[in-house]
Motif scaffolding. Structure first.
Motif, PDB file in Angstrom:
ATOM      1  N   LEU A  48     -61.908 -93.247  66.353  1.00 24.83           N
ATOM      2  CA  LEU A  48     -61.460 -93.035  67.736  1.00 24.83           C
ATOM      3  C   LEU A  48     -59.859 -93.430  68.084  1.00 24.83           C
ATOM      4  CD1 LEU A  48     -62.544 -92.589  70.760  1.00 24.83           C
ATOM      5  CD2 LEU A  48     -63.299 -95.183  70.663  1.00 24.83           C
ATOM      6  N   GLY A  49     -59.102 -92.607  68.503  1.00 21.94           N
ATOM      7  CA  GLY A  49     -57.932 -93.034  68.561  1.00 21.94           C
ATOM      8  C   GLY A  49     -57.033 -92.088  69.467  1.00 21.94           C
ATOM      9  N   ASP A  50     -55.717 -92.175  69.279  1.00 25.61           N
ATOM     10  CA  ASP A  50     -54.763 -91.520  70.190  1.00 25.61           C
ATOM     11  C   ASP A  50     -54.125 -90.414  69.179  1.00 25.61           C
ATOM     12  OD1 ASP A  50     -52.898 -93.135  68.777  1.00 25.61           O
ATOM     13  OD2 ASP A  50     -53.094 -94.567  70.184  1.00 25.61           O
ATOM     14  N   SER A  51     -52.999 -89.847  69.462  1.00 23.59           N
ATOM     15  CA  SER A  51     -52.039 -89.108  68.789  1.00 23.59           C
ATOM     16  C   SER A  51     -51.820 -89.406  67.263  1.00 23.59           C
ATOM     17  CB  SER A  51     -50.758 -88.793  69.309  1.00 23.59           C
ATOM     18  OG  SER A  51     -50.145 -89.835  69.689  1.00 23.59           O
ATOM     19  N   ILE A  52     -51.857 -90.581  66.971  1.00 19.40           N
ATOM     20  CA  ILE A  52     -51.702 -91.280  65.627  1.00 19.40           C
ATOM     21  C   ILE A  52     -52.792 -90.699  64.978  1.00 19.40           C
ATOM     22  CG2 ILE A  52     -51.315 -92.989  64.130  1.00 19.40           C
ATOM     23  CD1 ILE A  52     -49.015 -92.889  66.013  1.00 19.40           C
ATOM     24  N   THR A  53     -53.968 -90.747  65.583  1.00 19.15           N
ATOM     25  CA  THR A  53     -55.339 -90.429  64.574  1.00 19.15           C
ATOM     26  C   THR A  53     -55.272 -89.033  64.521  1.00 19.15           C
ATOM     27  OG1 THR A  53     -56.459 -92.360  65.437  1.00 19.15           O
ATOM     28  CG2 THR A  53     -57.801 -90.605  64.822  1.00 19.15           C
ATOM     29  N   SER A  54     -55.113 -88.368  65.948  1.00 15.58           N
ATOM     30  CA  SER A  54     -55.214 -86.762  65.875  1.00 15.58           C
ATOM     31  C   SER A  54     -54.441 -85.903  64.986  1.00 15.58           C
ATOM     32  CB  SER A  54     -55.078 -86.516  67.351  1.00 15.58           C
ATOM     33  OG  SER A  54     -53.571 -86.572  67.866  1.00 15.58           O
ATOM     34  N   GLY A  55     -53.290 -86.842  64.480  1.00 14.03           N
ATOM     35  CA  GLY A  55     -52.446 -85.875  63.679  1.00 14.03           C
ATOM     36  C   GLY A  55     -51.632 -85.187  64.455  1.00 14.03           C
ATOM     37  N   HIS A  56     -50.767 -85.907  65.450  1.00 12.42           N
ATOM     38  CA  HIS A  56     -50.105 -85.109  66.490  1.00 12.42           C
ATOM     39  C   HIS A  56     -49.036 -83.931  65.672  1.00 12.42           C
ATOM     40  CE1 HIS A  56     -47.613 -84.501  70.036  1.00 12.42           C
ATOM     41  NE2 HIS A  56     -46.549 -84.775  69.246  1.00 12.42           N
ATOM     42  N   GLY A  57     -49.362 -82.880  66.219  1.00 15.05           N
ATOM     43  CA  GLY A  57     -48.309 -81.778  65.416  1.00 15.05           C
ATOM     44  C   GLY A  57     -48.862 -80.969  64.043  1.00 15.05           C
ATOM     45  N   LEU A  58     -49.679 -81.612  63.574  1.00 12.07           N
ATOM     46  CA  LEU A  58     -50.282 -81.586  62.181  1.00 12.07           C
ATOM     47  C   LEU A  58     -51.751 -80.896  62.113  1.00 12.07           C
ATOM     48  CD1 LEU A  58     -49.223 -84.531  60.406  1.00 12.07           C
ATOM     49  CD2 LEU A  58     -48.063 -82.459  60.204  1.00 12.07           C
ATOM     50  N   PRO A  59     -51.991 -79.848  61.080  1.00  8.90           N
ATOM     51  CA  PRO A  59     -53.464 -79.538  60.784  1.00  8.90           C
ATOM     52  C   PRO A  59     -54.423 -80.926  60.700  1.00  8.90           C
ATOM     53  CG  PRO A  59     -52.057 -78.497  59.392  1.00  8.90           C
ATOM     54  CD  PRO A  59     -51.070 -79.477  60.131  1.00  8.90           C
TER      55      PRO A  59
END
Length: 213
Positions: A48-59
């Motif tokens: 559960l997180g933000d763009s750090i967790t989601s992998g901003h800009g990465l697959p």
């Protein structure tokens, strides 16, 4: 005596027939077939997180949640949303986390609260509510702490330590040291190598936590 026995057998058979009919009606309702919706996956790790967790800009497959799952041999769910704050994480907790019956939840939230000027006490209260509700289900929690250069504050270090102690959670500190900005394209979001580094740091911490709920 033989008549009584025959009567008992007939009654027993009739009872079995009724029970069988009830069973068929229960398992295979008329017009609905015999298939049941698969239950949500159990034993997963939810991030559960933000763009750090989601992998901003990465697959998704190269972001650290997927890498951790591969290293541990455990299914993982990436519930990171770019720009999310602790209030957003709390608001979607039921849908994105608790509904999946996770064995463990990795919580990485708070930096967007700082960027948005959210009062520290509000951020910590939201995090406490998130952790408390997860722990109430029997799942374990790993809190992720990091500081960012040029951003005021210590990344809620003291508050996260107290929260982990009070709620029986685990805390890993300074997860982005040597990752941001060194392994980042924009000074904030880790690149592919940065996510690999984060996963390397998380795996030994998570390994003893995934043995049971």
């Amino acid at each position: 005596m033989r008549g009584v026995t025959r009567r008992a057998i007939l009654l027993a058979l009739a009872g079995l027939a009724v029970a069988g009919a009830v069973l068929v009606l229960t398992v295979c309702p008329r017009g609905h077939g015999c298939r049941r919706k698969a239950p949500p996956p159990r034993g997963v790790i939810v991030f559960l997180g933000d763009s750090i967790t989601s992998g901003h800009g990465l697959p998704l497959e190269v972001a650290f949640p997927a890498r951790v799952g591969e290293a541990l041999g455990v299914p993982t769910i990436n519930a990171g949303i770019s720009g999310d704050r602790t209030s957003g994480g709390l608001g979607r907790l039921d849908r994105d986390v608790l509904a999946l019956h996770p064995r463990l939840v990795v919580v990485e939230l708070g930096v967007n609260d700082i960027f948005g000027g959210v009062p520290r006490v509000e951020t910590v209260d939201n995090l406490r509510a998130i952790v408390h509700r997860i722990r109430a289900t029997g799942a374990r929690v790993l809190l992720v702490h990091f500081r960012l250069g040029g951003v005021a504050g210590d990344g809620y270090r003291a508050d996260l330590r107290a929260l982990a102690r009070d709620e029986g959670a685990t805390l890993i500190e300074d997860i982005l040291d040597g990752v941001v900005p060194e392994l980042s394209g924009d000074g904030l979001h880790p690149n592919e190598t940065g996510h690999a580094r984060i996963a390397e740091r998380l795996v030994p911490v998570l390994r003893p936590l995934v043995g049971g709920r």
